[in-house]
Design a protein around this motif. Structure first.
Motif, mmCIF file in Angstrom:
data_model
loop_
_atom_site.group_PDB
_atom_site.id
_atom_site.type_symbol
_atom_site.label_atom_id
_atom_site.label_comp_id
_atom_site.label_asym_id
_atom_site.label_seq_id
_atom_site.Cartn_x
_atom_site.Cartn_y
_atom_site.Cartn_z
ATOM 1 N N GLY A 1 17.360 -30.281 57.972
ATOM 2 C CA GLY A 1 16.208 -30.915 57.176
ATOM 3 C C GLY A 1 15.181 -30.235 57.513
ATOM 4 N N LEU A 2 14.084 -30.170 56.491
ATOM 5 C CA LEU A 2 12.806 -29.478 56.531
ATOM 6 C C LEU A 2 11.590 -30.434 56.013
ATOM 7 C CD1 LEU A 2 12.114 -28.734 53.169
ATOM 8 C CD2 LEU A 2 14.091 -27.443 53.430
ATOM 9 N N ALA A 3 10.650 -29.933 56.514
ATOM 10 C CA ALA A 3 9.511 -30.554 56.079
ATOM 11 C C ALA A 3 8.191 -29.541 55.664
ATOM 12 C CB ALA A 3 9.011 -31.583 57.155
ATOM 13 N N ILE A 4 7.604 -29.857 54.652
ATOM 14 C CA ILE A 4 6.524 -28.990 54.162
ATOM 15 C C ILE A 4 5.213 -29.950 53.889
ATOM 16 C CG2 ILE A 4 5.795 -27.430 52.440
ATOM 17 C CD1 ILE A 4 8.584 -26.822 51.468
ATOM 18 N N THR A 5 4.429 -29.340 54.870
ATOM 19 C CA THR A 5 2.767 -30.127 54.521
ATOM 20 C C THR A 5 2.119 -29.437 53.561
ATOM 21 O OG1 THR A 5 2.924 -30.400 57.134
ATOM 22 C CG2 THR A 5 0.778 -30.617 56.125
ATOM 23 N N THR A 6 1.566 -30.458 52.756
ATOM 24 C CA THR A 6 0.680 -29.987 51.517
ATOM 25 C C THR A 6 -0.731 -30.715 51.771
ATOM 26 O OG1 THR A 6 1.247 -31.730 50.106
ATOM 27 C CG2 THR A 6 2.826 -29.878 50.303
ATOM 28 N N THR A 7 -1.585 -30.410 50.692
ATOM 29 C CA THR A 7 -2.830 -31.245 50.756
ATOM 30 C C THR A 7 -2.703 -32.368 50.688
ATOM 31 O OG1 THR A 7 -3.178 -30.452 48.633
ATOM 32 C CG2 THR A 7 -4.068 -28.965 50.306
ATOM 33 N N ARG A 8 -1.558 -33.157 49.950
ATOM 34 C CA ARG A 8 -1.410 -34.378 49.342
ATOM 35 C C ARG A 8 -0.421 -35.184 50.433
ATOM 36 N NH1 ARG A 8 0.198 -34.044 43.242
ATOM 37 N NH2 ARG A 8 -0.071 -36.421 43.462
ATOM 38 N N GLY A 9 -0.103 -34.406 51.459
ATOM 39 C CA GLY A 9 1.067 -35.097 52.359
ATOM 40 C C GLY A 9 2.143 -34.327 52.516
ATOM 41 N N ALA A 10 3.039 -34.831 53.198
ATOM 42 C CA ALA A 10 4.205 -33.920 53.753
ATOM 43 C C ALA A 10 5.335 -34.225 52.693
ATOM 44 C CB ALA A 10 4.843 -34.300 55.182
ATOM 45 N N VAL A 11 6.347 -33.315 52.302
ATOM 46 C CA VAL A 11 7.377 -33.484 51.472
ATOM 47 C C VAL A 11 8.729 -33.242 52.345
ATOM 48 C CG1 VAL A 11 8.722 -32.492 49.497
ATOM 49 C CG2 VAL A 11 6.247 -32.311 49.645
ATOM 50 N N LEU A 12 9.559 -33.879 52.286
ATOM 51 C CA LEU A 12 10.636 -33.864 53.377
ATOM 52 C C LEU A 12 12.076 -33.796 52.633
ATOM 53 C CD1 LEU A 12 10.174 -36.978 55.574
ATOM 54 C CD2 LEU A 12 9.182 -34.960 55.898
ATOM 55 N N GLY A 13 13.032 -32.905 53.161
ATOM 56 C CA GLY A 13 14.010 -32.527 52.400
ATOM 57 C C GLY A 13 15.093 -32.496 53.398
ATOM 58 N N GLN A 14 16.248 -32.869 52.862
ATOM 59 C CA GLN A 14 17.671 -33.272 53.679
ATOM 60 C C GLN A 14 18.935 -32.555 53.044
ATOM 61 O OE1 GLN A 14 17.889 -35.354 56.656
ATOM 62 N NE2 GLN A 14 19.879 -34.414 56.708
ATOM 63 N N ASN A 15 19.682 -31.954 53.703
ATOM 64 C CA ASN A 15 21.076 -31.767 53.076
ATOM 65 C C ASN A 15 22.102 -32.529 54.294
ATOM 66 O OD1 ASN A 15 21.162 -29.857 55.260
ATOM 67 N ND2 ASN A 15 23.310 -29.369 54.238
ATOM 68 N N TRP A 16 23.138 -32.649 53.487
ATOM 69 C CA TRP A 16 24.076 -33.682 54.191
ATOM 70 C C TRP A 16 25.662 -33.100 54.227
ATOM 71 C CZ3 TRP A 16 27.204 -38.517 52.850
ATOM 72 C CH2 TRP A 16 27.617 -39.392 54.140
ATOM 73 N N ASP A 17 26.008 -32.577 55.371
ATOM 74 C CA ASP A 17 26.932 -31.507 55.374
ATOM 75 C C ASP A 17 28.242 -32.471 55.878
ATOM 76 O OD1 ASP A 17 26.082 -29.376 54.754
ATOM 77 O OD2 ASP A 17 25.534 -28.583 56.673
ATOM 78 N N ALA A 18 28.500 -33.450 55.206
ATOM 79 C CA ALA A 18 29.514 -34.512 55.177
ATOM 80 C C ALA A 18 30.676 -34.183 54.309
ATOM 81 C CB ALA A 18 29.217 -36.117 55.171
ATOM 82 N N ALA A 19 31.804 -34.924 54.509
ATOM 83 C CA ALA A 19 32.921 -34.595 53.389
ATOM 84 C C ALA A 19 32.786 -35.088 52.112
ATOM 85 C CB ALA A 19 34.307 -35.541 53.998
#
Length: 219
Positions: A110-128
């Motif tokens: 996962g990752l998070a990026i902080t911006t002036t308008r808040g945080a943007v979260l991202g996720q990848n899912w390494d499942a079958a």
């Protein structure tokens, strides 16, 4: 009463659950009863009787901890089991993959990026890949409106989500040495998303008897 929206613009079915924790669980279980019964059967076929019995023993011990520590979550799980006409400990074993001896070969990020308008979260899912069809976007609605938005596999509590206070949670599954004692990570995720801010969530995480196997990322 549960509602489902299969808008062509949505990549996941959107299900609205309302009422008490037990009622939300029952709505979840009834709506996906056939699929939940199928995945429970597959779980039992995947493991040997010895491994399954050991997992159920670990789950029973953890269940007693959960009922004292987080009764609303235990009521939701019991509701899912009731709605799907499944054994409650079987559902808890499916939620708590950490109860089993098997080690995952990979994890998510996962990752998070902080911006002036808040945080943007991202996720990848390494499942079958076949597990994607079991993913649902659940919206939990209470007396004050939306309480929780959670991506979950049917029959489970959830993988990633955000609460009404704006606290978001990702799964950064760097696989660790495992422990079969305590409460599983999906329960931990929901307890963290019951908090109103990140600081409180972090303090809650420090106090919980978390089973090993994954790292959680709160923003």
């Amino acid at each position: 009463m549960a509602e489902i929206n299969r808008s062509p613009l949505a990549t996941l079915p959107v299900v609205v659950l309302s009422g008490t924790s037990a009622q939300r669980g029952q709505q979840h279980g009834r709506m996906f009863a056939t699929r939940i019964s199928h995945v429970i059967t597959k779980m039992k076929e995947r493991y040997s009787p010895v491994s399954l019995n050991r997992a159920r023993e670990n789950a029973n011990i953890s269940w007693n901890i959960l009922q004292n520590r987080a009764p609303e979550i235990s009521e939701e799980i019991a509701g899912i089991a009731s709605g799907a006409n499944c054994d409650c400990i079987d559902i808890y074993c499916y939620i708590g993959f950490e109860f089993f001896d098997a080690h995952a070969e990979s994890g998510c990020s996962g990752l998070a990026i902080t911006t002036t308008r808040g945080a943007v979260l991202g996720q990848n899912w390494d499942a079958a890949p076949e597990m994607h069809s079991d993913l649902v976007f659940f919206l939990h609605v209470g007396g004050k409106g939306l309480d929780l938005a959670m991506v979950a596999s049917v029959g489970t509590l959830g993988w990633v989500g955000v609460n009404r206070s704006g606290v978001g949670l990702l799964t950064n599954d760097v696989m660790l040495d495992k422990s079969t004692s305590g409460i599983p990570s999906q329960v931990v995720r929901r307890l963290l998303l019951a908090e109103s801010n990140v600081s409180s969530a972090v303090e809650t995480l420090k106090q919980l008897p978390v089973m090993g196997g994954a790292q959680l990322f709160v923003r």
